[in-house]
Motif scaffolding. Structure first.
Motif, PDB file in Angstrom:
ATOM      1  N   PHE A  62      -8.395  43.866 -40.975  1.00 54.58           N
ATOM      2  CA  PHE A  62      -9.259  42.416 -40.634  1.00 54.58           C
ATOM      3  C   PHE A  62      -9.980  42.946 -39.164  1.00 54.58           C
ATOM      4  CE2 PHE A  62      -6.194  41.533 -43.849  1.00 54.58           C
ATOM      5  CZ  PHE A  62      -6.783  41.318 -44.958  1.00 54.58           C
ATOM      6  N   TYR A  83     -16.894  42.490 -44.326  1.00 58.23           N
ATOM      7  CA  TYR A  83     -15.800  42.623 -44.601  1.00 58.23           C
ATOM      8  C   TYR A  83     -14.554  42.874 -45.677  1.00 58.23           C
ATOM      9  CZ  TYR A  83     -17.075  39.023 -48.523  1.00 58.23           C
ATOM     10  OH  TYR A  83     -17.555  38.420 -49.253  1.00 58.23           O
ATOM     11  N   TYR A 282      -5.314  38.218 -43.389  1.00 55.58           N
ATOM     12  CA  TYR A 282      -6.433  36.938 -44.554  1.00 55.58           C
ATOM     13  C   TYR A 282      -5.823  37.938 -45.763  1.00 55.58           C
ATOM     14  CZ  TYR A 282      -8.616  35.496 -40.269  1.00 55.58           C
ATOM     15  OH  TYR A 282      -8.888  34.755 -38.914  1.00 55.58           O
ATOM     16  N   TYR A 329     -10.615  34.969 -36.016  1.00 50.39           N
ATOM     17  CA  TYR A 329     -10.945  33.452 -37.165  1.00 50.39           C
ATOM     18  C   TYR A 329     -12.538  33.189 -37.703  1.00 50.39           C
ATOM     19  CZ  TYR A 329     -10.364  27.856 -38.884  1.00 50.39           C
ATOM     20  OH  TYR A 329     -10.179  27.345 -39.253  1.00 50.39           O
ATOM     21  N   GLU A 332     -14.444  35.976 -39.508  1.00 50.58           N
ATOM     22  CA  GLU A 332     -13.885  36.176 -40.407  1.00 50.58           C
ATOM     23  C   GLU A 332     -14.960  34.863 -42.141  1.00 50.58           C
ATOM     24  OE1 GLU A 332     -12.317  37.898 -42.575  1.00 50.58           O
ATOM     25  OE2 GLU A 332     -11.865  39.375 -41.424  1.00 50.58           O
ATOM     26  N   ARG A 336     -17.423  35.341 -44.481  1.00 48.79           N
ATOM     27  CA  ARG A 336     -17.385  35.742 -45.719  1.00 48.79           C
ATOM     28  C   ARG A 336     -18.376  34.146 -46.126  1.00 48.79           C
ATOM     29  NH1 ARG A 336     -13.010  38.443 -47.269  1.00 48.79           N
ATOM     30  NH2 ARG A 336     -11.508  39.993 -45.833  1.00 48.79           N
TER      31      ARG A 336
END
Length: 618
Positions: A62, A83, A282, A329, A332, A336
């Motif tokens: 990540f 990702y 994650y 954070y 991601e 996503r």
């Protein structure tokens, strides 16, 4: 959508070979699979082969890898982060390792598109501004192309109406239709994603919820609302949460407020990580299962008000600053879920963060979000005449004033303790933002004392009439862009943490939806604004396009004078609680012809109920 001229991109010259994807569901070539309906506003998924890794690998998949894909159509380029996707089917398999890497893209225009993807490796490259330097290595580059068809007029939800966008106006707009969007939202439970069939989800010691099984939501009464053809994951999981969304959408609710991280918060049962405290690792399968739910929301036309933190936990990432963990954070979340069409990024519930910190969050998100989704923040509560733990008397003003006119902020997410202040407060922030030449989309997202909110239909202290008058119509008739309804905390079976059966507020959803339907069916509301100076009774509200159309909210037992222009007007009445048709009085001979002023009262002497009165130029 964020675009840059594609000719200026370094390192991605036009390829001599491109993959041509026809309008089929799935085609493969070399190291990737391209999937999707290939229609405007529908997501396109490209899954690549890459290094075999796990969520706990010593080289963090990540943080120490970066997948960047640039989609361009000959005119503009859209850079999109990808990702790590484990085995590519983690939502069903629960996999924690694999060699699949993924990017999701939602095209806003039809026609020919090309893409150019690169997977980079390097220490902390995922949050590095520089995407290429001597410290990083490129594992591969891949190019391809596909053709996007025009919008599917038979599609549902946002797939037909398009992405919700901020267009410099008081209401968000549907990008395909250009129509203003009026939010009619569900604001509880805030831990909606604390669902028992999501992987890695458990009660980590949050507030007691004795009516829940092991502290998690099951939405068992809504399993029956799941329909054949609706999504599930794993071994037929997800029917309760999908059914709950179906029920709410069927009642006309078009928005949901939820936290994506409440570690150390009230619920302490929602986080995107493999475990609490693992802030750079994650949970791929859990996030893939969230994606199933969010995709269903797009199909229902239900907006996602994504609250990224809450007041109790807004320092657990970098002590509240914009550091490595916080950047990862946000990255991601954007990678996503940024392709979804109804997203609003909310910087925090009841925020404690400084204006400088909030601006840094907003600008970072705006810099990595290819779709420029609107950005919001929720203020700390104002308790009239009291100070809260040393905070200033007016935390609403403390939070919002420094953000007026800021380039990367669009939505104040208001919380009001005293509902009698809603009408004036919404109007205040609309007017102040207009003065800064960047109109805000003002949302009312929480009302009343923490233990009350909106009661259930059968509660002994049922407050629906008061909330309808002060908060629902009070906000909308000031020019507010919509509401979310908070449940309160006293009713242990139906409160903001434990609510399971949304039918407990069935009548309230109908009352709230009556207002949305009225605005959409009868008013050019985007051309109207608050004009309370035109009514003589301070308990009445007036929303108008002067000399053309006036809407007056008249509480039960009240009368008011209304100043109007010269000429002939018609008058009609609407029951805000019961909904239904407009009672058009023009056929009965009641026409307003008196210049400058008219006295308004209840329809047919029915002064024991509230009325909405519409006065329109003939």
């Amino acid at each position: 959508m964020k675009t840059i001229p594609w000719q200026k991109l370094a390192g991605f010259a036009c390829a001599s070979f491109f993959f041509l994807a026809a309008c089929t569901k799935k085609e493969t070539t070399k190291n990737y699979v391209l999937e999707g309906s290939l229609k405007k506003w529908h997501p396109i998924t490209i899954t690549f082969d890459g290094p075999e890794l796990s969520e706990t690998d010593s080289i963090n998949p990540f943080l120490d890898y970066s997948l960047i894909t640039r989609f361009h159509n000959g005119k503009d380029t859209v850079p999109v982060h990808g990702y790590f996707a484990a085995d590519g089917d983690a939502g069903n398999t629960g996999a924690v390792s694999g060699n699949k890497w993924r990017v999701k893209f939602t095209p806003s225009t039809a026609g020919d598109w090309q893409f150019e993807s690169q997977l980079l490796k390097g220490k902390e490259i995922a949050v590095s501004v520089a995407e290429s330097s001597g410290a990083y290595s490129s594992l591969w580059k891949t190019k391809g192309r596909f053709k996007v068809m025009e919008v599917d007029t038979t599609a549902k939800g946002f797939y037909k109406t398009g992405r919700l966008t901020y267009a410099g106006k008081r209401y968000l707009e549907e990008a395909e239709t250009g129509k203003p969007f009026l939010k009619n939202g569900v604001g509880s439970p805030e831990n909606f994603l604390a669902y028992h069939e999501f992987d890695g989800t458990f009660d980590n010691g949050g507030a007691e919820t004795p009516t829940l099984n092991e502290g998690l939501h099951e939405f068992a009464t809504h399993v029956a609302d799941w329909k054949s053809g609706d999504p599930t994951w794993g071994d037929d999981k997800g029917k309760g949460i999908i059914g709950a969304l179906n029920y709410l959408a069927g009642k006309g609710m078009n928005s949901l407020y939820f936290l994506v991280m409440n570690e150390h918060g009230d619920g302490d049962d929602v986080w995107p990580w493999t475990a609490p405290g693992k802030q750079t690792r994650y949970d791929v399968s859990k996030l893939a299962q969230w994606e199933v739910v969010f995709t269903h929301m797009d199909q229902l036309g239900m907006a996602m008000n994504v609250f990224t933190q809450e007041t109790e936990n807004d320092t657990i990432l970098n002590k509240g600053d914009l550091g490595l963990e916080r950047k990862l954070y946000y990255k991601e979340l954007v990678a996503r879920f940024g392709h979804h069409l109804g997203v609003v990024w909310n910087l925090g519930e009841e925020t404690n963060r400084s204006p400088e910190q909030l601006k840094s969050y907003a600008s970072y998100i705006r810099g990595i979000d290819p779709y420029d989704h609107p950005i919001a923040v929720h203020n700390h509560i104002r308790v009239t005449g009291k100070r809260m733990e040393g905070r200033p008397l007016d935390p609403i003003q403390e939070t919002l004033t420094p953000l007026l006119g800021y380039r990367d902020f669009e939505i104040p997410s208001l919380q009001m303790f005293d509902t009698t202040e809603v009408h004036r407060e919404v109007r205040k922030w609309i007017d102040l933002s207009m003065g800064k030449k960047k109109p805000w989309v003002v949302y009312l997202d929480e009302i009343g004392h923490w233990d009350i909110g909106v009661t259930t239909d059968t509660a002994a202290n049922n407050n629906h009439d008061m909330v309808m008058r002060t908060s629902l119509w009070g906000s909308l008739l000031s020019g507010g862009a919509g509401t979310s309804w908070y449940f309160g905390g006293l009713d242990t079976a139906h409160n903001d943490m434990a609510a399971e059966d949304f039918r407990a507020r069935n009548q309230w959803w109908e009352t709230s939806n009556n207002a949305r339907v009225f605005f959409q069916d009868h008013l050019p509301f985007w051309e109207m604004k608050g004009h309370d100076e035109l009514v003589s009774n301070e308990k009445a509200y007036c929303f108008a396009k002067k000399n053309e159309i006036y809407v007056v909210y008249l509480p039960k037992g009240e009368t008011t004078d209304l100043e109007i222009g010269d000429g002939a007007f018609t008058i009609a009445f609407y029951d805000p609680k019961g909904g239904g048709k407009l009672y058009d009085m023009q056929n009965s001979g009641w026409k307003i012809t008196k210049p400058n002023s008219v006295t308004l009262s209840a329809l047919d002497g029915k002064g024991d109920m509230d009325w909405v009165i519409v006065i329109m130029r003939k």
